[in-house]
Design an enzyme around this catalytic site. Structure first.
Site, PDB file in Angstrom:
ATOM      1  N   HIS A   1       0.853  -1.197   0.000  1.00  0.00           N
ATOM      2  CA  HIS A   1       0.000   0.000   0.000  1.00  0.00           C
ATOM      3  C   HIS A   1       0.886   1.244   0.000  1.00  0.00           C
ATOM      4  O   HIS A   1       1.958   1.273   0.615  1.00  0.00           O
ATOM      5  CB  HIS A   1      -0.924   0.004   1.213  1.00  0.00           C
ATOM      6  CG  HIS A   1      -2.030   1.004   1.119  1.00  0.00           C
ATOM      7  ND1 HIS A   1      -1.829   2.348   1.369  1.00  0.00           N
ATOM      8  CD2 HIS A   1      -3.331   0.877   0.781  1.00  0.00           C
ATOM      9  CE1 HIS A   1      -2.967   2.993   1.201  1.00  0.00           C
ATOM     10  NE2 HIS A   1      -3.897   2.130   0.839  1.00  0.00           N
TER      11      HIS A   1
ATOM     12  N   GLU B   1       0.789   3.952   1.511  1.00  0.00           N
ATOM     13  CA  GLU B   1       1.125   4.512   2.829  1.00  0.00           C
ATOM     14  C   GLU B   1       2.279   3.744   3.459  1.00  0.00           C
ATOM     15  O   GLU B   1       3.068   4.328   4.221  1.00  0.00           O
ATOM     16  CB  GLU B   1      -0.120   4.495   3.720  1.00  0.00           C
ATOM     17  CG  GLU B   1      -1.153   5.514   3.264  1.00  0.00           C
ATOM     18  CD  GLU B   1      -2.585   5.175   3.636  1.00  0.00           C
ATOM     19  OE1 GLU B   1      -3.473   5.886   3.139  1.00  0.00           O
ATOM     20  OE2 GLU B   1      -2.811   4.212   4.388  1.00  0.00           O
TER      21      GLU B   1
ATOM     22  N   GLU C   1      -3.871   1.730  -7.177  1.00  0.00           N
ATOM     23  CA  GLU C   1      -4.311   2.863  -6.355  1.00  0.00           C
ATOM     24  C   GLU C   1      -3.411   4.067  -6.637  1.00  0.00           C
ATOM     25  O   GLU C   1      -2.335   4.199  -6.038  1.00  0.00           O
ATOM     26  CB  GLU C   1      -4.233   2.495  -4.867  1.00  0.00           C
ATOM     27  CG  GLU C   1      -5.193   1.417  -4.434  1.00  0.00           C
ATOM     28  CD  GLU C   1      -5.345   1.397  -2.919  1.00  0.00           C
ATOM     29  OE1 GLU C   1      -6.454   1.657  -2.439  1.00  0.00           O
ATOM     30  OE2 GLU C   1      -4.347   1.144  -2.227  1.00  0.00           O
TER      31      GLU C   1
ATOM     32  N   GLY D   1      -7.554   9.195  -0.348  1.00  0.00           N
ATOM     33  CA  GLY D   1      -7.909  10.088   0.745  1.00  0.00           C
ATOM     34  C   GLY D   1      -8.004  11.549   0.363  1.00  0.00           C
ATOM     35  O   GLY D   1      -8.159  12.404   1.231  1.00  0.00           O
TER      36      GLY D   1
ATOM     37  N   SER E   1     -10.390   6.859  -3.343  1.00  0.00           N
ATOM     38  CA  SER E   1     -11.605   7.666  -3.154  1.00  0.00           C
ATOM     39  C   SER E   1     -12.830   7.035  -3.824  1.00  0.00           C
ATOM     40  O   SER E   1     -13.708   7.737  -4.317  1.00  0.00           O
ATOM     41  CB  SER E   1     -11.389   9.105  -3.647  1.00  0.00           C
ATOM     42  OG  SER E   1     -10.375   9.757  -2.891  1.00  0.00           O
TER      43      SER E   1
END
Length: 311
Positions: free
Chosen positions: A151, A153, A221, A227, A267
């Site tokens: 991911h 993040e 993504e 986000g 999103s």
């Protein structure tokens, strides 16, 4: 003339972008990671076309995952699980949710068997003296079937690199833990026309480590859409998904390209999921914030009906 006009049009789009420049000295890590996206920003399609890519719909079952990230309390998760248990969900969808580690067992014990449990990360090898880590064996022991790896993040805030993530995926699969393998470009990479370069490099790191693709789902993504409230247009998402499937065909096999599910994240919500689901190479979603709302998550799961209509 047509090429010149197209170049002029693209230059106009790019010159019209309004970007907020964050100071590395004053901005928090999360801000440096996400880069502020102006609410009126119109993102260009990828500048360098991927020649020879033809959409080829995958054959895998529609897949929707909910990544709860670092959110929730015992009470709020009890309510969310109750909402999911009450939801009417289409049958021909694989559904997975990824609660925080400390609530995984609570969710496993109370959530309908219709929905499988995923972890949000795991260690690169067997357990041991690795403070703060969770091993694949431990996840299997409490009933997790999946793990999210790569991911953005984890890549851009924690600093995990492509090779490390690939090794994580290989070990997780060796322990019979299925993998949601995340890839995606940052805003500046898309603007520079490097979307395919970045995504293919991340794909190669997985491919170099993975031999069995049956238990892998690819999640595209784009970092600029996570986000931020800014979602890729259906056409932008389809463009990348088709290129990823083509990459699998050329670098792994046509069979793997066909059965591997390539899902979109960034999103996704109850309002935009249906149009995204209609795209030929979008095989489902990895959902962030909207997965914390049971009724909205159910709408996203049930967007599989839009896929059927489009087909």
């Amino acid at each position: 003339m047509a090429a010149a006009a197209a170049a002029s049009s693209l230059a106009t789009q790019v010159s019209g972008l309004r970007r907020e420049v964050l100071s590395r000295e004053s901005a928090p890590p999360t801000a440096l990671f996400l880069r502020s996206v102006h609410s009126r920003l119109r993102l260009p399609s990828i500048r360098r076309p991927h020649r020879g890519v033809v959409a080829m719909a995958g054959t895998g079952k529609f897949f929707v995952g909910g990544n709860w990230k670092c959110n929730g309390t015992k009470d709020s998760i009890t309510k969310l699980v109750a909402d999911l248990n009450d939801a009417k969900l289409e049958n021909d969808v694989d559904i997975v949710v990824a609660p925080p580690y400390i609530y995984a067992d609570q969710v496993k014990q109370s959530l309908t068997d219709r929905i499988e449990i995923s972890a949000q990360n795991c260690w690169v090898g067997k357990g041991g003296a690795f403070t703060g880590e969770i091993s694949a064996e431990q996840l299997i022991d409490i009933g997790c079937k999946w793990v999210i790896l790569g991911h953005s993040e984890r890549r851009h805030i924690i600093g995990e690199d492509d090779q490390f993530i690939g090794k994580k995926a290989a070990f997780a699969l060796s322990q019979n833990l299925k993998v949601i393998a995340c890839i995606g470009e940052k805003l500046e990479e898309r603007e520079a026309g490097k979307t395919f370069d970045v995504c293919f490099q991340q794909m190669k790191a997985f491919a170099d480590s993975i031999s069995n693709w049956m238990d892998v789902v690819i999640a595209y993504e784009p970092v600029w859409a996570i986000g931020t409230g800014k979602v890729a247009t259906p056409q932008q998402a389809q463009e990348v998904h088709a290129a990823l499937r083509d990459w699998l065909k050329k670098n792994v096999s046509a069979e793997v390209a066909s059965f591997t599910r390539i899902i979109y994240g960034g999103s996704v919500n109850g309002s935009n999921c249906s149009e995204l689901a209609k795209q030929e190479d979008i095989d489902g979603f990895l959902v962030g914030g909207a997965s914390l709302k049971g009724p909205e998550f159910a709408i996203i799961v049930n967007s599989v009906t839009s896929k059927k209509v489009a087909a």
